[in-house]
Scaffold this active site. Structure first.
Site, PDB file in Angstrom:
ATOM      1  N   LYS A  13      33.815  40.774  31.873  1.00 39.88           N
ATOM      2  CA  LYS A  13      33.004  40.888  31.210  1.00 39.88           C
ATOM      3  C   LYS A  13      32.803  39.586  32.202  1.00 39.88           C
ATOM      4  O   LYS A  13      33.120  39.041  31.767  1.00 39.88           O
ATOM      5  CB  LYS A  13      33.450  40.565  29.903  1.00 39.88           C
ATOM      6  CG  LYS A  13      33.607  41.943  29.489  1.00 39.88           C
ATOM      7  CD  LYS A  13      32.062  42.733  28.820  1.00 39.88           C
ATOM      8  CE  LYS A  13      32.445  44.138  28.150  1.00 39.88           C
ATOM      9  NZ  LYS A  13      31.361  45.235  28.150  1.00 39.88           N
ATOM     10  N   SER A  39      27.567  48.083  31.932  1.00 38.90           N
ATOM     11  CA  SER A  39      27.677  47.141  31.213  1.00 38.90           C
ATOM     12  C   SER A  39      27.062  46.121  31.509  1.00 38.90           C
ATOM     13  O   SER A  39      27.262  44.363  31.542  1.00 38.90           O
ATOM     14  CB  SER A  39      29.218  47.030  30.237  1.00 38.90           C
ATOM     15  OG  SER A  39      30.120  46.578  31.088  1.00 38.90           O
TER      16      SER A  39
END
Length: 183
Positions: free
Chosen positions: A78, A29
């Site tokens: 993230k 990701s």
């Protein structure tokens, strides 16, 4: 003598709990910033827990480790895309086209938008879920060092553009697209 490590165990535990922690990044990701396709290794990085716990404000562009809002047993890594007071143009599958980030929250996204569980699935994230801020890549050795800021690569006249130049340009363009969605 054999139990001497018992004396040092609380110090090590306290250090990793309140100051710095070493973590292995798995998954795609955050590609290409972390675990790029060009590397056959999982990245090992240093996260700064003291920064988050000290009350220092997080900034757009910081990469953070946070508790998964859906499954609190999992940790996610993230990038902070927006902070309190910003308006974000969301990506699918988020139901609204724009979201106002409320006070005490941030909007996080993975660098690879099609392989990420992020705010486009669960919305703004409370600051209380943030665990630490990424500060340094330890492994693989060819990428050791602090994260490099995304700046436009410069090409000199007469010098051919190599893989590094194209990679840096792609990272810069991704950052520009990300910033254009936040007001």
């Amino acid at each position: 003598r054999p139990l001497r490590w018992i004396y040092w165990f609380p110090l090590g535990l306290g250090f990793t709990q309140y100051f710095y922690a070493l973590k292995t990044i798995r998954g795609r990701s955050m590609q290409p910033t972390l675990n790029p396709d060009t590397s056959s290794w999982d990245d090992i990085v240093v996260f700064d827990r003291y920064f988050i716990n000290s009350g220092e404000p997080v900034r757009k562009g910081d990469i953070v480790a946070l508790r998964d809002p859906i499954d609190s047993k999992k940790m996610l890594v993230k990038r902070i895309v927006a902070v309190a007071g910003d308006v974000v143009k969301t990506l699918p599958p988020y139901p609204d086209t724009e979201v106002f980030v409320p006070e005490g929250h941030v909007w996080v996204e993975g660098d690879e938008p099609f392989r990420t569980l992020d705010s486009n699935k669960f919305g703004p994230v409370p600051l209380a879920l943030l665990d630490s801020k990424l500060v340094y890549i330890v492994w693989p050795l060819d990428r050791i060092g602090p994260l490099r800021p995304t700046i436009p690569p410069v090409s000199k006249r007469g010098v051919s553009r190599d893989f590094r130049w194209y990679s840096d340009m792609a990272a810069f363009e991704r950052e520009q697209r990300r910033q254009s969605r936040v007001t």
